[in-house]
Design a protein around this motif. Structure first.
Motif, mmCIF file in Angstrom:
data_model
loop_
_atom_site.group_PDB
_atom_site.id
_atom_site.type_symbol
_atom_site.label_atom_id
_atom_site.label_comp_id
_atom_site.label_asym_id
_atom_site.label_seq_id
_atom_site.Cartn_x
_atom_site.Cartn_y
_atom_site.Cartn_z
ATOM 1 N N GLY A 49 56.823 99.445 55.767
ATOM 2 C CA GLY A 49 56.522 100.081 56.719
ATOM 3 C C GLY A 49 55.244 100.904 56.416
ATOM 4 N N ASN A 50 54.850 101.241 55.102
ATOM 5 C CA ASN A 50 54.216 101.479 53.869
ATOM 6 C C ASN A 50 51.870 100.492 54.805
ATOM 7 N N THR A 51 52.590 99.176 54.834
ATOM 8 C CA THR A 51 51.436 98.656 55.669
ATOM 9 C C THR A 51 50.527 98.489 56.034
ATOM 10 N N VAL A 52 52.220 98.787 57.735
ATOM 11 C CA VAL A 52 51.759 98.663 58.786
ATOM 12 C C VAL A 52 50.716 100.402 59.322
ATOM 13 N N THR A 53 51.245 100.755 58.618
ATOM 14 C CA THR A 53 50.795 102.842 58.319
ATOM 15 C C THR A 53 49.431 103.174 58.390
ATOM 16 N N THR A 54 49.402 102.241 56.515
ATOM 17 C CA THR A 54 47.310 103.113 56.100
ATOM 18 C C THR A 54 47.283 101.750 56.769
ATOM 19 N N GLY A 55 47.815 100.728 56.667
ATOM 20 C CA GLY A 55 46.947 99.893 57.169
ATOM 21 C C GLY A 55 45.725 99.503 58.893
ATOM 22 N N SER A 56 46.806 100.200 59.569
ATOM 23 C CA SER A 56 46.590 100.157 61.088
ATOM 24 C C SER A 56 45.334 101.356 60.597
ATOM 25 N N VAL A 57 44.952 101.944 59.579
ATOM 26 C CA VAL A 57 43.550 102.569 59.041
ATOM 27 C C VAL A 57 42.738 102.027 58.351
ATOM 28 N N THR A 58 42.801 101.182 57.519
ATOM 29 C CA THR A 58 42.278 100.765 56.600
ATOM 30 C C THR A 58 41.614 99.733 56.590
ATOM 31 N N ILE A 59 42.866 98.130 57.040
ATOM 32 C CA ILE A 59 42.247 97.005 57.304
ATOM 33 C C ILE A 59 40.849 96.805 58.345
ATOM 34 N N PRO A 60 41.411 98.034 59.400
ATOM 35 C CA PRO A 60 39.615 97.549 60.327
ATOM 36 C C PRO A 60 37.966 97.793 59.293
ATOM 37 N N MET A 61 38.788 99.342 58.730
ATOM 38 C CA MET A 61 37.132 99.576 57.955
ATOM 39 C C MET A 61 36.631 98.371 56.477
ATOM 40 N N MET A 62 38.149 97.417 56.036
ATOM 41 C CA MET A 62 38.028 97.314 55.239
ATOM 42 C C MET A 62 37.104 95.632 56.075
ATOM 43 N N ALA B 294 30.393 100.798 46.447
ATOM 44 C CA ALA B 294 30.648 99.682 46.931
ATOM 45 C C ALA B 294 31.864 98.981 47.147
ATOM 46 N N GLY B 295 32.189 98.390 48.500
ATOM 47 C CA GLY B 295 33.471 97.884 49.110
ATOM 48 C C GLY B 295 34.678 99.016 49.121
ATOM 49 N N GLY B 296 33.875 100.516 49.852
ATOM 50 C CA GLY B 296 34.302 101.064 49.554
ATOM 51 C C GLY B 296 35.785 101.710 50.466
ATOM 52 N N PRO B 297 35.704 100.954 51.480
ATOM 53 C CA PRO B 297 36.873 100.868 52.820
ATOM 54 C C PRO B 297 38.186 100.565 51.664
ATOM 55 N N ALA B 298 38.250 99.456 50.456
ATOM 56 C CA ALA B 298 39.477 98.611 50.889
ATOM 57 C C ALA B 298 39.473 99.495 49.461
ATOM 58 N N LYS B 299 39.347 100.378 48.439
ATOM 59 C CA LYS B 299 39.220 100.998 47.168
ATOM 60 C C LYS B 299 39.766 102.475 48.334
ATOM 61 N N VAL B 300 39.710 102.319 49.165
ATOM 62 C CA VAL B 300 40.568 103.830 50.358
ATOM 63 C C VAL B 300 41.504 103.038 50.081
ATOM 64 N N ALA B 301 41.811 102.410 50.766
ATOM 65 C CA ALA B 301 43.148 101.181 51.174
ATOM 66 C C ALA B 301 43.928 101.016 50.032
ATOM 67 N N VAL B 302 43.805 100.955 48.385
ATOM 68 C CA VAL B 302 44.635 100.608 47.406
ATOM 69 C C VAL B 302 45.183 102.595 46.867
#
Length: 645
Positions: A257-270, A234-242
């Protein structure tokens, strides 16, 4: 919904770069092309190689090593960072920047080539030498403004003015300047104190190691691994982000830097899954900020802590494990309960990476694993372990043709390591100026005595005041510099009030980091909101709520250092881990307002009180806390209202 890192991108690379430039000072750089770009590229790479050589093999005077290091930092810093944002004219450097670069570099090199005579001349300094020192200090402050930002200069300016106007007792103004410059530039009590020493000896090698590790494709591997482990729930993308942000943050060491790098992938997924924009940005910001407290690399401040306290770096790593796990557990629980409240599904199984394929790439973890083994086992020095890990990173990249570290990528990594060192070294130098100003004026003792008087023997008051100082100073001030200032001023207060040295330094370290997600200046949260296209302040408040553990845990290990594995056994550690985890669950549920349904205020209070008591180690508090959690859960189960999406 495709979860592949190459296809889940928040807009174009240009948009991501723009976000970095807005919220990450390091990203505002000059544009060099053609032969100029090649020359600077090789200069940066040569600097990284020189630093590795010096830290491993050099036997010359420490003053020579430190001054030559800062000379090169000034030289490279002015080549990379323009005077203001938006100066993007290719292959252009204004005459005044050239003057500052040459004058500053020459000032530090003057000390380098005259170190022996300067050390032997005692306190007798000629006016010319004082002028050289003034130039060196001023040029470093300007470089820090360009590469780090104005907030740290405001702090430094306050202490410099205090020292020259009030703190120093010499009635002659020029006499005060002479004493001030001599202490800050010609001794190891200012610019060349512990922060710059540790940066030139340890931090830079680990920055270079991180640059090499990123080029092995380990960030993509971490994201795929997180997808495989948690994507289907449930809510997998957010758990992936964590999970992915925790893992990637170990390598990057930068909240933004980490927010932008991984966030560019995980935030749209969430967002696509159903999370609100501000929540998606907050999850990424909170998890990315936690990368600085996640062993084995942690932030640069962890190296300084080891040197300040006088313990092996491996001790810092081992003590940090349990608090870091609690931090990420709190975020993970919050996103899980939010997913249940919104009735969100996970990522379809056919869109998830196959574990069988990921197993074949587990060798990418070998450099990190061996680094931990070498450092924790005290088999070799930290810098040697990091150097060997760099070689190992190159070797493990060879089987993957897409991420193979070729000679060109080696130069890229060395260049990135050199660039990444500039901001850290500049911040460390200014932190030395601040600490030196505090020490030479005796302000540290006055501050310590003042807070102890206000606290009146109550540790909780001293902790609250220290927390506020750390968060305020941390607003826009890099974690490294923030920690140096607080280690010199506030950590001794807690130590004098009976807090173990390690716990006191961890306390100021944690609250220096949390400033990146604490309003009103929450740079990591704002970067996450830019990607999520959400309200920045709402994102920052959500990030603070998700990271609630980092506001609680430092108080706990100051009152009971067993949480940092100090003076405790395996059984007690296991008990603390279990009860603290249940406590974090209670606190997260109470703040989110959901557990098997919407929670009424009474149940939220019960869960919050029980959670806090469970986090505090102790048989009595654990018993009461567990009882409150159980009672709250039973009442909730029998009276739960349906979730409102």
């Amino acid at each position: 919904m495709n979860t592949d890192v190459n296809t889940n991108v928040a807009g174009s690379q240009a948009e991501i770069d723009e976000i970095m430039k807005k919220y990450d000072r390091e990203s505002n750089q000059r544009i060099w092309t053609g032969k100029y770009k090649v020359a600077i590229r090789f200069l940066m790479a040569a600097f990284s190689l020189w630093c590795i050589y010096v830290t491993l093999f050099a036997t010359f005077l420490e003053e020579i090593r430190l001054t030559s290091f800062m000379a090169l930092i000034v030289l490279m810093g002015y080549l990379i960072y323009p005077a203001k944002k938006g100066q993007v004219k290719p292959n252009y450097m204004p005459w005044y920047d050239i003057v500052l670069m040459v004058a500053g570099t020459a000032s530090y090199l003057y000390f380098t080539f005259n170190a022996n005579s300067i050390l032997q001349q005692g306190t007798r300094f000629r006016p010319m030498q004082i002028v050289i020192g003034v130039i060196a200090i001023a040029v470093l402050l300007e470089l820090t403004r360009r590469s780090v930002g104005i907030p740290i200069l405001c702090v430094a300016g306050f202490f410099i003015i205090y020292a020259l106007a009030i703190g120093l007792t010499n009635p002659d103004f020029f006499g005060r300047i002479r004493y001030f410059v001599r202490n800050l530039f010609y001794t190891k009590e200012g610019i060349f104190s512990t922060p710059v020493n540790v940066c030139s000896k340890y931090i830079i090698v680990f920055i270079i190691f991180g640059a090499f590790l990123e080029r092995t494709g380990i960030s993509q591997f971490f994201i795929s691994l997180a997808n495989c482990a948690a994507g289907k729930y449930a809510g997998g993308p957010a758990k992936v982000a964590v999970i992915s942000s925790a893992l990637c943050g170990m390598v990057s060491g930068s909240s933004v830097g980490n927010t932008v790098t991984t966030g560019s992938v995980t935030i749209p997924m969430m967002k696509e899954t159903g999370y609100k924009s501000e929540f998606a940005g907050a999850v990424e910001a909170a998890a990315s900020t936690g990368g600085q407290i996640m062993p084995p690399i942690m932030g640069a401040a962890a190296f300084l802590m080891a040197d300040f306290i006088g313990v092996p770096y491996s001790d810092i790593l081992s003590r940090a494990i349990l608090p870091a796990i609690l931090y990420f557990a709190g975020i993970f629980i919050s996103v899980h309960l939010e997913a249940k409240r919104l009735k969100l599904s996970g990522i379809p199984a056919d869109q998830l990476p196959k574990f069988g394929k990921l197993v074949k790439k587990l060798y990418l973890l070998l450099p990190l694993i061996m680094l931990v083994v070498w450092v924790s086992g005290n088999f070799m020095t930290m810098q040697k372990a990091a150097s060997y890990a760099i070689i190992l990173a190159v070797l493990v990249s060879l089987p993957d043709k897409n991420h193979r570290i070729s000679p060109s990528k080696i130069i890229d990594a060395l260049e990135a390591g050199g660039k990444g060192t500039i901001t850290v070294a500049a911040a460390c130098g200014v932190a030395g100026i601040i600490a030196g100003s505090i020490t030479m004026t005796g302000l540290a003792n006055e501050l310590i005595n003042g807070i102890i008087t206000v606290a009146n023997g109550h540790l909780i008051v001293a902790l609250l005041l220290t927390m506020l100082c750390c968060i305020v100073l941390g607003m826009g001030v890099p974690t490294t510099a923030n920690y140096c200032i607080m280690a010199a001023t506030c950590a001794p207060i807690l130590i004098r009030m009976g807090v173990p040295s390690l716990a006191a330094h961890f306390f100021v370290f944690y609250f220096g980091i949390v400033a990146d997600i604490t309003p009103p200046v929450a740079l990591a949260a704002y970067a996450g909101s830019a990607i999520a296209k959400a309200n920045p302040m709402k994102t920052a408040f959500n990030a603070s709520r998700l990271a609630i553990a980092v506001f609680i845990v430092p108080y706990v290990f100051c009152f009971n250092p067993a949480l940092l594995l100090i003076d405790t056994g395996a059984a007690e550690v296991a008990l603390i881990a279990v009860t603290s985890f249940i406590g974090i669950f209670g606190v997260s549920a109470a703040l989110g307002g959901y557990l098997m349904g919407q929670m009424n205020p009474v149940i939220r209070i019960l869960m919050l009180a029980g959670g806090l008591m469970l986090i505090v180690p102790g048989i009595l508090t654990d018993g009461i806390g567990l009882a409150l959690i159980v009672v709250g859960a039973i009442i909730q189960k029998t009276t739960a209202k349906p979730a409102v999406a």
